[in-house]
Design a protein around this motif. Sequence first.
Motif, PDB file in Angstrom:
ATOM      1  N   UNK A  84       0.833  -1.201   0.000  1.00 34.23           N
ATOM      2  CA  UNK A  84       0.000   0.000   0.000  1.00 34.23           C
ATOM      3  C   UNK A  84       0.868   1.251   0.000  1.00 34.23           C
ATOM      4  N   UNK A  85       0.201   2.392  -0.231  1.00 36.00           N
ATOM      5  CA  UNK A  85       0.870   3.684  -0.259  1.00 36.00           C
ATOM      6  C   UNK A  85       0.313   4.591   0.827  1.00 36.00           C
ATOM      7  N   UNK A  86       1.115   5.515   1.330  1.00 37.18           N
ATOM      8  CA  UNK A  86       0.573   6.529   2.241  1.00 37.18           C
ATOM      9  C   UNK A  86      -0.191   7.571   1.436  1.00 37.18           C
ATOM     10  N   UNK A  87      -0.989   8.385   2.101  1.00 35.74           N
ATOM     11  CA  UNK A  87      -1.649   9.487   1.398  1.00 35.74           C
ATOM     12  C   UNK A  87      -0.576  10.457   0.930  1.00 35.74           C
ATOM     13  N   UNK A  88      -0.584  10.766  -0.349  1.00 41.75           N
ATOM     14  CA  UNK A  88       0.509  11.541  -0.936  1.00 41.75           C
ATOM     15  C   UNK A  88       0.666  12.923  -0.316  1.00 41.75           C
ATOM     16  N   UNK A  89      -0.428  13.547   0.059  1.00 41.15           N
ATOM     17  CA  UNK A  89      -0.347  14.902   0.625  1.00 41.15           C
ATOM     18  C   UNK A  89       0.158  14.904   2.069  1.00 41.15           C
ATOM     19  N   UNK A  90       0.420  13.738   2.639  1.00 38.41           N
ATOM     20  CA  UNK A  90       0.888  13.676   4.035  1.00 38.41           C
ATOM     21  C   UNK A  90       2.315  13.138   4.154  1.00 38.41           C
ATOM     22  N   UNK A  91       2.994  12.915   3.037  1.00 40.60           N
ATOM     23  CA  UNK A  91       4.314  12.273   3.110  1.00 40.60           C
ATOM     24  C   UNK A  91       5.440  13.219   3.518  1.00 40.60           C
ATOM     25  N   UNK A  92       5.190  14.524   3.493  1.00 39.24           N
ATOM     26  CA  UNK A  92       6.207  15.495   3.883  1.00 39.24           C
ATOM     27  C   UNK A  92       5.790  16.214   5.166  1.00 39.24           C
ATOM     28  N   UNK A  93       6.750  16.422   6.054  1.00 40.14           N
ATOM     29  CA  UNK A  93       6.470  17.088   7.324  1.00 40.14           C
ATOM     30  C   UNK A  93       6.225  18.583   7.105  1.00 40.14           C
ATOM     31  N   UNK A  94       5.634  19.205   8.105  1.00 40.91           N
ATOM     32  CA  UNK A  94       5.373  20.644   8.027  1.00 40.91           C
ATOM     33  C   UNK A  94       6.679  21.415   7.900  1.00 40.91           C
ATOM     34  N   UNK A  95       7.700  20.948   8.620  1.00 41.66           N
ATOM     35  CA  UNK A  95       8.997  21.627   8.576  1.00 41.66           C
ATOM     36  C   UNK A  95       9.566  21.593   7.151  1.00 41.66           C
ATOM     37  N   UNK A  96       9.473  20.450   6.490  1.00 41.39           N
ATOM     38  CA  UNK A  96       9.979  20.331   5.132  1.00 41.39           C
ATOM     39  C   UNK A  96       9.206  21.238   4.174  1.00 41.39           C
ATOM     40  N   UNK A  97       7.892  21.258   4.319  1.00 39.24           N
ATOM     41  CA  UNK A  97       7.069  22.107   3.458  1.00 39.24           C
ATOM     42  C   UNK A  97       7.358  23.585   3.696  1.00 39.24           C
ATOM     43  N   UNK A  98       7.629  23.969   4.933  1.00 38.49           N
ATOM     44  CA  UNK A  98       7.965  25.367   5.221  1.00 38.49           C
ATOM     45  C   UNK A  98       9.249  25.779   4.518  1.00 38.49           C
ATOM     46  N   UNK A  99      10.165  24.842   4.349  1.00 38.87           N
ATOM     47  CA  UNK A  99      11.411  25.139   3.655  1.00 38.87           C
ATOM     48  C   UNK A  99      11.232  25.173   2.134  1.00 38.87           C
TER      49      UNK A  99
END
Length: 304
Positions: A84-99
């Motif tokens: 199975x796969x994780x939900x794609x929109x949840x694979x990156x942390x908030x910290x990573x997205x902020x960068x």
Amino acid sequence: MSEGTMHRSAERDQRHQRSGRGSGGRGARRLLVAAAALPVMLIAAGCSSDSGSGDDAAKESSPTAAAKSATASANEVKAAAYGKLPETCTVLSKKTLEDLVPEGVKSGKPINDGEQDASGDCRWISLDNNGVKGSQYRWLSVSLMLLPSDAARGAGDERAREQYEKKVSEAEAVASAKNVKSEPVTGTGDEATAVRYDLKKKEGTFKQQTIVARVENVVITLDYNGAGLAGEKAPDADDLVKDAKAATKEIVAAVAEANGEGAGAGSGASPSKSASPSKSAAKSDAEDGEPTAKASASASKKKS
């Protein structure tokens, strides 16, 4: 010897000769009948033997035999590591997205959910409008693909390897791309490649980074580009690709975790800082992955 005696003796000889001929004729006829019967028996035996072979062939080609053969083939294919796969929109942390997309952390949008547990895409857009100082634009896309093992198409990891190679080739052949460079990425899944190039558009020069990675039977594609608009300086491509590599490593860990494995190496990695947006929210009219003329004109107007 008298004439009568000679006559009687001659009759006896004739009878014996007739009797012999008659006995010999019957014997010959028996042999002929027996000889004629032998080929018939052989033919009958041959037909019986052929009929048996036909029955065996029919049994071998029966649905039951075919099902057993298919089952045997399926058992020979190596089972896929991930199911199975994780939900794609949840694979990156908030910290990573902020960068990576500071003004678009909450803009994650599923683009193509595909089949459940088979594929998924998510996109983030960030536009930092700094008025007279111009604007910084960022666009991030993550795509996941799960390749299960299949008796007809092969083992999942082999199928994933084919998709991985295909996606790398596609990234290297983008139309209008300039200064294309490819390099291996170490410590990220089973194999990974970074493809970098420039795209010149009327709004500015876009620095594109595409990371394609394979972990077991899952293929990950991360697209990340940035541009300086309305006179703003273009972001440093080295910083962008460093961020993209760190984010891809984080996604590899998320896939493993979704399948009951540990977070794995690289899960705590944080992307490096690069020239990035920091103020206004992403604009919906830029959702095609490029800043629109409207966004550029707005930035130019404020700059003037």
